[in-house]
Design an enzyme around this catalytic site. Structure first.
Site, PDB file in Angstrom:
ATOM      1  N   GLY A 122      11.389   6.030   1.121  1.00  0.00           N
ATOM      2  CA  GLY A 122      10.381   5.550   2.074  1.00  0.00           C
ATOM      3  C   GLY A 122      10.844   4.047   3.401  1.00  0.00           C
TER       4      GLY A 122
ATOM      5  N   SER B 141      10.474  -3.617   7.880  1.00  0.00           N
ATOM      6  CA  SER B 141      11.103  -4.431   6.999  1.00  0.00           C
ATOM      7  C   SER B 141      12.227  -4.060   6.608  1.00  0.00           C
ATOM      8  CB  SER B 141      10.447  -5.653   6.565  1.00  0.00           C
ATOM      9  OG  SER B 141       9.746  -5.215   5.232  1.00  0.00           O
TER      10      SER B 141
ATOM     11  N   VAL C 197      12.855   1.373   1.096  1.00  0.00           N
ATOM     12  CA  VAL C 197      12.907   1.623  -0.793  1.00  0.00           C
ATOM     13  C   VAL C 197      13.766   3.181  -0.745  1.00  0.00           C
ATOM     14  CG1 VAL C 197      11.049   2.265  -2.426  1.00  0.00           C
ATOM     15  CG2 VAL C 197      10.360   1.201  -0.461  1.00  0.00           C
TER      16      VAL C 197
ATOM     17  N   LYS D  86      14.227  -1.632  -2.940  1.00  0.00           N
ATOM     18  CA  LYS D  86      13.325  -2.758  -1.469  1.00  0.00           C
ATOM     19  C   LYS D  86      14.370  -3.083  -1.206  1.00  0.00           C
ATOM     20  CE  LYS D  86       9.881  -5.292  -1.741  1.00  0.00           C
ATOM     21  NZ  LYS D  86       7.918  -5.336  -1.119  1.00  0.00           N
TER      22      LYS D  86
ATOM     23  N   ASP E 237      -3.796  -9.038  -0.907  1.00  0.00           N
ATOM     24  CA  ASP E 237      -3.458  -7.276  -0.022  1.00  0.00           C
ATOM     25  C   ASP E 237      -3.100  -5.839  -1.342  1.00  0.00           C
ATOM     26  OD1 ASP E 237      -2.849  -6.272   1.675  1.00  0.00           O
ATOM     27  OD2 ASP E 237      -0.664  -5.739   1.500  1.00  0.00           O
TER      28      ASP E 237
END
Length: 972
Positions: free
Chosen positions: A684, A688, A691, A705, A805
């Site tokens: 992924g 920013s 992954v 990450k 979030d």
């Protein structure tokens, strides 16, 4: 001379009159334009013709007197997109009598001064907007008001008692708001009132007005789905004009007063889902206009009154009570009865023989009682019967012969009785039949090949009977079938190979029969199959290797057969809750990973380390030259790895260029993770960072990450630190585990446990077939687990943590589909949140479609904002739609869509109202897994979570309680 003077006076009077009218018209036009230009938002350009060159009477939404051209009405109800504050200034037009702004987006609170301008109005309709706050008092008195509709808004506070001074009021609608307190006694002053409608006000409480009977002209009285308590006042019998009473879904107690028998004109009486008790009074004889009576879901006792059973009702529902005794035979004389719901009581005796003979009966449900004797022979006499339900009784005899020719029935449940004989052959060949459950009876006979005509059938359950014979090839024509349950019968012969053509099958249960032959090989088409039980038959041959490739199979029982050959290693790939292949003739080595208890009774199996199986004989076929080659390859790989490490900048020199902070006890070295961040492992990528999926030599898989550009972006650095600080101290089964964090010279990395099934959002929205979330039960478990994780953050962490979030993409699923709340880059403790002003942040807290409405004007996120976002996630779980799905209209989102669908349907499950749920439920969801009552309760929780005002949303701790206890009582 006198005549001339008289004419002059007339001329002068007319001049003044015309001048006054012209002046008034000019003034009224100016008022309209001022409101339009200063207060209204008109994205649809409906008011474009409001210009000076066009007379106001020709403007959109304006109605005038044809003779005097005075403005009488402003009606925006057909526009749908207007917005702004309450346009009370329109009421400065002295001739205005009707103001209708329904169905738009007018918002904010209504000031008393603005509201009081409209005291001369006769019709005021502000329904279906987004007004908030209290409904102002009616001061000065609204003496001309006849219609007041404030439904479908977000009003709070008490119903103004001063409305009782609007003595001409005829229609008063308050539906779907957040009014609290009780129904004011002053309401009984409105002797002209014909309609009082106030359902879906969950905080409205207290008793009904004692003198409700004063409303002699009242025709419709509906105050359902609130929190009313106390008893029904005896004065209700004085409502001499009443046609409809709906007091359902409240907390009313006591019994039905005898005075109800005086309501001769009543047509609908709905009292379901309360706490009523005592016996149903035998006072219904004079209610000759009554069409629908529903007193279900209460605690009524005693017998079904003959005066009630003898009425010509369209619908009689007394299910889910404690009623007993026999059903009065007079019930069968009803000529218009279409719906009879007596289930879940203690009724006994035999059913009236002529039920269905005199009426167009469509739904018949007497399940969960103590009825005995035969089924009424004429239930489908008029050929209209659709639902035929009588399970869990003591009924005996056969299926009536008339049912063989009943081509209207689509749903049959007669399980757990003492029914016997053969099911009529014609019954199996219905093109409309969708569901039949006749299990646990004494039926015999075979299934005819004509079953191929039942092409719409979804489930057949006939286990626990005496059926025999072969399975007909016609069963392979049932392309819509999802579940086959033929267990515990006397079926024989081979399994038709064409069963593999049934691609929608989710459950096959053929256990405890006499089937012979082999298991069909081409089972790969069963991509939805979750349960396969072929145990205790006489099957032979090998276990098909393809079974191990079935993607959602979690129950496999092949025990008690004569299967032979080796156990396919593919079985180890399955995520099984139950595996049983014991008591067969299987042989060879047991594949690693299978449970010993599921393999017993296969004496030819062996294993190098599993007891009680004998050790397998070792083979020595590997030659020395092959060992030499493998050693050389290993040496080459080691040298290559050393060279790579030396050449990698991260490892040059004797000093390590990163700092690692571990938060969990690890079974591997952190460095092993960091050297594996190759591009081939990327799963992924975001704005920013990337992954990675890293599989270590220990066999463990982790997710990494890796953030880049940390020096250029203070927000990226802040998110990294926030996530480390937050997750580093959390230990909860529903929160993703942060294993360690790494800080390098030009990167930051966070290493988590790997979630095998990705995110909930991907599973719901990216997989066109719905993936593994076809089952409602699994979706419910995910929702409950995520709620428990958020509740832990809010209530059990010290200080509490606001996620900020919450969305479906931040709920990850492990290999067992257990949820983990993840991505804490925006998380803050409640202490920090209380001190900071989010207005200073350059990044919006939250994701589009999940952000609570108050964020737009407060720029603050609280724990109630998380609750709102979680409510959106619950709606996603039910509907399968994104928060801003492309199927929605331009001004619609999932919250508005679900709310509008729920509120537009007055039906509830206890009244047979599945239509609105079927419109909401994700069509990919397995129909047989749909627990409609549970889904409706979850939607109710979601609607509470997404309340417009934070104070009206439950806490996450309460959300968990509501989901666990299947209760929707609100709590702050």
């Amino acid at each position: 001379m006198a005549t001339t003077s008289y004419l002059n006076l007339i001329s002068l009077f007319l001049s003044f009159t015309f001048a006054a009218v012209a002046s008034s018209s000019t003034r009224d036009a100016a008022i309209l334009l001022r409101v339009k230009n200063s207060q209204l938002d008109d994205p649809g350009s409906f008011l474009n013709n409001w210009i000076d060159s066009i007379p106001p009477c020709n403007w959109n939404g304006i109605t005038c007197d044809n003779r005097t051209h005075e403005i009488l009405a402003v009606d925006f109800s057909e526009f749908g997109t207007l917005a702004g504050p309450f346009p009370g200034d329109f009421c400065r037009i002295q001739t205005l009598r009707h103001l209708n702004i329904a169905g738009n987006y007018f918002n904010g609170s209504i000031s008393p001064s603005s509201f009081s301008l409209c005291s001369q109005i006769t019709v005021l309709n502000i329904s279906d907007n987004v007004f908030v706050g209290k409904l102002p008092e009616f001061e000065p008195r609204f003496v001309n008001l006849t219609v007041l509709d404030v439904s479908y808004n977000n009003f709070t506070g008490e119903i103004p008692a001063s409305v009782g001074e609007s003595l001409l009021l005829q229609v008063f609608h308050l539906s779907s708001n957040f009014f609290s307190g009780g129904v004011p006694e002053s309401l009984t002053n409105l002797t002209e009132l014909t309609e009082f409608v106030a359902p879906e006000n969950q905080f409205l409480s207290g008793p009904l007005p004692e003198n409700i009977g004063r409303l002699k002209k009242l025709q419709i009285f509906r105050i359902s789905s609130t929190n009313l308590s106390g008893e029904i006042p005896d004065s209700i019998g004085d409502l001499s004009s009443i046609k409809s009473i709906d007091l359902s879904t409240n907390s009313l107690t006591g019994g039905i007063p005898d005075s109800i028998g005086r309501l001769k004109g009543i047509e609908h009486l709905w009292l379901y889902d309360n706490h009523f008790s005592g016996e149903l009074p035998d006072v219904f004889s004079n209610l000759t206009s009554l069409l629908q009576f529903d007193a279900s879901l209460n605690n009524f006792t005693g017998k079904l009154p003959s005066s009630l059973a003898g009425l010509n009702l369209q619908s009689l529902a007394v299910n889910d009570n404690q009623l007993e005794g026999e059903i009065p035979t007079v019930l069968s004389s009803n000529t218009i009865l279409t719906q009879l719901k007596l289930f879940n009581n203690k009724f006994s005796g035999t059913l009236p023989e002529n039920l269905g003979k005199n009426s167009d009966l469509e739904e018949f449900d007497v399940s969960g009682n103590q009825f005995e004797g035969p089924l009424p022979p004429n239930l489908c006499y008029k050929k209209k019967l659709q639902k035929f339900t009588c399970f869990n009784n003591r009924l005996s005899g056969g299926i009536p012969a008339s049912m063989a020719d009943c081509k209207s029935v689509d749903y049959v449940r007669v399980s757990n009785n003492e029914l016997s004989g053969e099911i009529p052959a014609g019954f199996w060949s219905s093109s409309v039949l969708q569901y039949i459950d006749a299990s646990n009876n004494r039926f015999q006979g075979s299934i005819p090949d004509s079953i191929s005509k039942s092409r719409n059938i979804i489930k057949i359950a006939i286990s626990g009977n005496g059926f025999s014979g072969d399975l007909p090839a016609g069963i392979c024509s049932l392309q819509e079938i999802v579940e086959i349950d033929f267990g515990n019968n006397q079926f024989s012969g081979e399994l038709p190979s064409c069963l593999t053509n049934l691609k929608k099958l989710e459950k096959i249960d053929l256990q405890s029969n006499k089937f012979t032959g082999g298991i069909p090989n081409a089972v790969s088409s069963w991509s939805y199959l979750s349960s396969l039980n072929l145990s205790n038959n006489m099957l032979t041959g090998e276990i098909p290797n393809q079974i191990g490739n079935l993607p959602v199979l979690n129950y496999l029982d092949l025990s008690g057969n004569s299967l032979s050959g080796k156990i396919p290693t593919s079985l180890t790939k399955l995520r099984l809750n139950i595996l049983n292949i014991s008591n067969n003739n299987l042989e060879g080595k047991v594949p690693i990973g299978l449970d010993v208890s599921s393999l017993t009774g296969n004496p030819k199996l062996c294993s190098p380390d599993l007891k009680p199986f004998p050790r397998c004989r070792k083979t020595r076929s590997i030659s020395y030259w092959l060992v030499g080659i493998l050693s050389a390859v290993a040496f080459f790989l080691i040298v290559s790895l050393i060279w790579l490490l030396v050449k990698t900048p991260l490892f040059r020199g004797s000093k390590r260029l990163w700092k690692i902070t571990s938060f969990q006890r690890l079974g591997f070295k952190e460095q092993d993770v960091m050297v594996s961040l190759a591009e081939s492992n990327v799963i992924g990528m975001g704005g920013s960072g990337k992954v990675y999926r890293v599989t270590l030599k220990t066999g463990q898989t982790v997710a990494v990450k890796k953030l880049f550009g940390v020096h250029e972006s203070s927000e990226t650095e802040a998110e990294f630190l926030a996530e480390m600080e937050t997750l580093g101290r959390i230990r909860h089964k529903n929160i993703v585990k942060l294993l360690f964090g790494s800080v390098g010279e030009d990167f930051r990395a966070l290493v988590y446990e790997y979630m095998e099934n990705g995110s909930l959002g991907d599973m719901l929205h990216e997989d066109p077939k719905g993936g593994f979330l076809l089952d409602w039960g699994k979706r419910f478990e995910i929702g409950l687990g995520a709620a428990q994780g958020l509740a832990y953050l809010h209530h059990d962490c010290v200080p509490g943590i606001v996620h900020r979030d919450v969305k479906s993409n931040n709920i990850l699923l492990d290999e067992e589909f257990r949820p983990r709340v993840a991505d804490f880059g925006l998380a803050k403790t409640m202490q920090i949140e209380a001190k900071e002003s989010d207005g200073s942040m350059s990044r919006v807290a939250g994701s589009y479609g999940y952000i609570a409405p108050e964020y737009a004007y407060t720029m603050k996120i609280t724990e109630k904002s998380d609750v709102y976002s979680f409510g959106v996630v619950l709606m996603e779980l039910v509907t399968g739609k994104r928060p801003n799905d492309s199927s929605f209209d331009e001004n619609m989102d999932i919250v508005k869509w679900v709310t509008a669908s729920a509120l537009s349907s007055p039906e509830k499950l206890s009244d047979g109202g599945l239509t609105y749920l079927d419109q909401l439920i994700d069509p990919k969801m397995n129909p047989l897994s749909r627990d409609y009552e549970e889904i409706e309760r979850v939607l109710n929780v979601a609607l509470q979570c997404t309340a417009a005002f934070p104070i009206n949303r439950p806490s996450m701790r309460k959300v968990v309680e509501l989901l666990k206890n299947h209760s929707t009582t609100p709590s702050k």
